[in-house]
Design an enzyme around this catalytic site. Structure first.
Site, PDB file in Angstrom:
ATOM      1  N   ASP A  13       0.782  -1.256   0.000  1.00 25.49           N
ATOM      2  CA  ASP A  13       0.000   0.000   0.000  1.00 25.49           C
ATOM      3  C   ASP A  13       0.812   1.304   0.000  1.00 25.49           C
ATOM      4  OD1 ASP A  13      -2.157  -1.682   0.215  1.00 25.49           O
ATOM      5  OD2 ASP A  13      -2.781  -1.003   2.204  1.00 25.49           O
TER       6      ASP A  13
ATOM      7  N   ASP B 288      -8.343  -7.501   9.016  1.00 23.15           N
ATOM      8  CA  ASP B 288      -7.819  -6.312   8.322  1.00 23.15           C
ATOM      9  C   ASP B 288      -7.794  -5.089   9.236  1.00 23.15           C
ATOM     10  OD1 ASP B 288      -7.736  -7.815   5.951  1.00 23.15           O
ATOM     11  OD2 ASP B 288      -9.810  -7.325   5.484  1.00 23.15           O
TER      12      ASP B 288
END
Ligand code: BGC
Length: 570
Positions: free
Chosen positions: A285, A509
């Site tokens: 990311d 997550d």
């Protein structure tokens, strides 16, 4: 990367055969005495008057605390500089002695060194090598997966997953097996996340990096074995979200280098592990956030602006690539977001350009990049069969539907393949391969559409047909309704090195409520099922499961749902 064996190496095989050099033997072959050592000598690049070569020695006899490798040239080759060995030359005779830091060579261990040399005329390969006076066999040129080679650790193969098993993490496997029905998938390979400095030695008595690599050697046997690591501890980590904020502040780049990357590199370079194919996925990311969540964009965050301005994501990624890429058996794959992130025109080309910038900073070159990974820990469907980006309904393109919203891609496979081409066009090697994380993008179960949606409008058509049943493509946390995707698989499609489960199924997550912790993790409302969203998800509901623990922690309900909705089904 495509590394084609040169005509020179083919010639070596002939010479080796002609001089009666003993054929290579796989240690453990019944009834054949092991050769005391083997040598893999490769000309990596060659130009008019010079060349670069890499040499790997495998010691099949007793462990050594120092070593000397010797060979002679038939031509006028002259070594001009070397690394990872002290190399001297007298006439045609070359001697390579260990450096102080790589003198110890285990029984069954390997060590690699390299050099530049000058030459003119023909650069004929040496035919005989000795290790401490004992004659070794040479690589027979049969390719890195040639069963005749007792490990060919210096050769980076085009696709590390081809012909290889992939490491099953015993810690994840035990948690999966303890779940009802979990034994159906507990023998699948998943990524090992180095998500903090302490993970190198093991968190809370758990396995550290060496323990995983030792376990991988045990799983390897005499075949090839891939180990999948995720390198994930950048300064100011996760700048557009809170759930995976980390331990290092935005300016702690030196700590990242010296206390995280350097120790990892030192372990991976241990000759004991030279026979493993180590896949490193670099900093999930991070670079995509610099493209989409900075500057004048509505999606910008102050934290991402900071990381763009101070350059520490780019520097950290460059440093990791350079350090890890220098190890002959390490394969770096950079995170490349997913189609629902970088698939828009505004993001696609600028991302490839930024990745190139990072891959050529801090001493890294494009040769340190073996490929890219998409969809890590994300939910984008692999392939939408009920519509394509080229479809239109009543003259209106599906790109104008609310779901697609002008994206160029509707699924992960088409995005990964197109992005690979884009990356090559900006200067990455043409042999790069893509990985796609399919750990949670299956979208099976009873709600899976069985055909295209109604052609009333582009929205009914797309929404009725799409497998990906998220509320918005920007949703990313513990998605309700998701299932396991394709099982891990090598070379499943053009340009794709493997489908992988890089984010282990069952690991959260992010937490759905605030949970105090010492991991640096924050509470991101994208993980709260009551949240009504922000600019990054079109101000939609988060679609997250309730009662989720901190990111990375075991989340039984998520694991059960992933199995329930697996596609292909279990
Ligand atoms: C977490 C990491 C964890 C990884 C794998 C990430 O979201 O931030 O701590 O290791 O997921 O579960």
């Amino acid at each position: 990367m495509s590394r084609t064996r040169t005509a020179i190496l083919a010639a070596l095989a002939l010479v080796a055969g002609a001089t009666g050099t003993a054929a290579a033997v796989v240690p453990g072959d019944v009834g054949i005495a092991a050769i005391p050592c083997s040598v893999d000598y490769k000309v990596q690049s060659q130009w008019d008057a010079g060349f670069t070569a890499a040499v790997t020695i495998t010691n099949n006899s007793a462990a050594k605390s120092s070593w000397a490798v010797k060979w002679s040239y038939a031509g006028n080759q002259k070594v001009t500089s070397g690394w990872n060995a002290k190399i001297s030359q007298s006439g045609a005779a070359v001697t390579a002695n260990n450096e102080t830091y790589n003198g110890s060579l285990a029984s069954g261990g390997s060590v690699s060194f390299g050099f530049n040399a000058s030459y003119s005329g023909t650069n004929a390969l040496p035919t005989t090598f000795t290790l401490d006076g004992v004659t070794c066999n040479v690589d027979d040129g049969g390719g890195p997966t040639d069963p005749g080679d007792p490990g060919d650790p210096s050769a980076k193969v085009d696709n590390p997953y081809s012909g290889a098993k992939v490491y099953v993490n015993p810690e994840w496997s035990a948690k999966a097996a303890a779940e009802t029905g979990g034994s159906r998938i507990s023998n699948q390979p998943t990524g090992v996340w180095l998500d903090r400095i302490a993970a190198i030695n093991g968190v809370g008595g758990g396995m550290g990096l060496r323990a995983h690599l030792d376990a991988a050697l045990a799983q390897k046997g005499s075949g090839e074995e891939v180990v999948q690591l995720v390198v994930y501890d950048l300064p100011g980590r996760d700048c557009a979200a809170l759930a995976s904020n980390g331990e290092l502040g935005p300016t702690e780049i030196d700590k990242y280098k010296t206390q995280f990357i350097d120790p990892i590199a030192a372990i991976l370079a241990d000759s004991k592990y030279a026979g493993l194919r180590i896949v490193t996925t670099i900093e999930i990311d991070s670079l995509p956030n610099l493209v989409t969540n900075t500057g004048s964009r509505a999606t910008a965050t102050p934290a991402c602006d900071t990381m763009l301005a101070n350059g520490n994501y780019v520097k950290g990624v460059g440093y990791a690539l350079a350090k890890l890429g220098a190890i002959p058996n390490v394969y770096n794959y950079i995170d490349a977001g997913h189609h629902g992130w970088l698939g828009w025109d505004d993001n696609f080309a600028p991302s490839a350009t930024l990745f190139k910038q990072a891959a050529t900073s801090e001493g890294a070159t494009v040769d340190d990049v073996h490929g890219f990974i998409t969809n890590t820990a994300n939910y984008s469907a692999l392939k939408e069969n009920n519509f394509t980006i080229n479809d239109a309904v009543n003259g209106t393109s599906v790109r104008q539907s609310k779901w697609v919203d002008w994206n160029r891609y509707v699924d992960e496979l088409s995005y990964a393949q197109a992005f690979r081409t884009q990356l090559v066009s900006v200067g990455f090697n043409s042999g790069i391969g893509m990985l796609i994380d399919t750990s949670r993008n299956g979208w099976g179960g009873t709600a899976r559409p069985t055909g295209p949606g109604a052609t009333t409008s582009v929205d009914t058509y797309v929404d009725g047909g799409r497998y990906d049943r998220r509320i918005h493509v920007g949703n990313w946390c513990n998605q309700s309704g998701a299932g396991l995707g394709e099982r891990p698989k090598a070379a499943p499609a053009t340009g794709i090195d493997a489908y992988v489960w890089m984010k282990p199924p069952g690991e959260s997550d992010g937490s759905s409520t605030a949970i105090p912790n010492d991991e640096g993790k924050g509470f991101d409302r994208m993980c709260d099922p009551t949240y009504t969203g922000n600019a990054r998800n079109g101000n939609s509901m988060s679609g997250a499961l309730a009662n989720a623990p901190l990111s990375g922690h075991w989340f039984s309900a998520q694991f059960q749902q992933l199995m329930q909705n697996a596609y292909p089904s279990l």
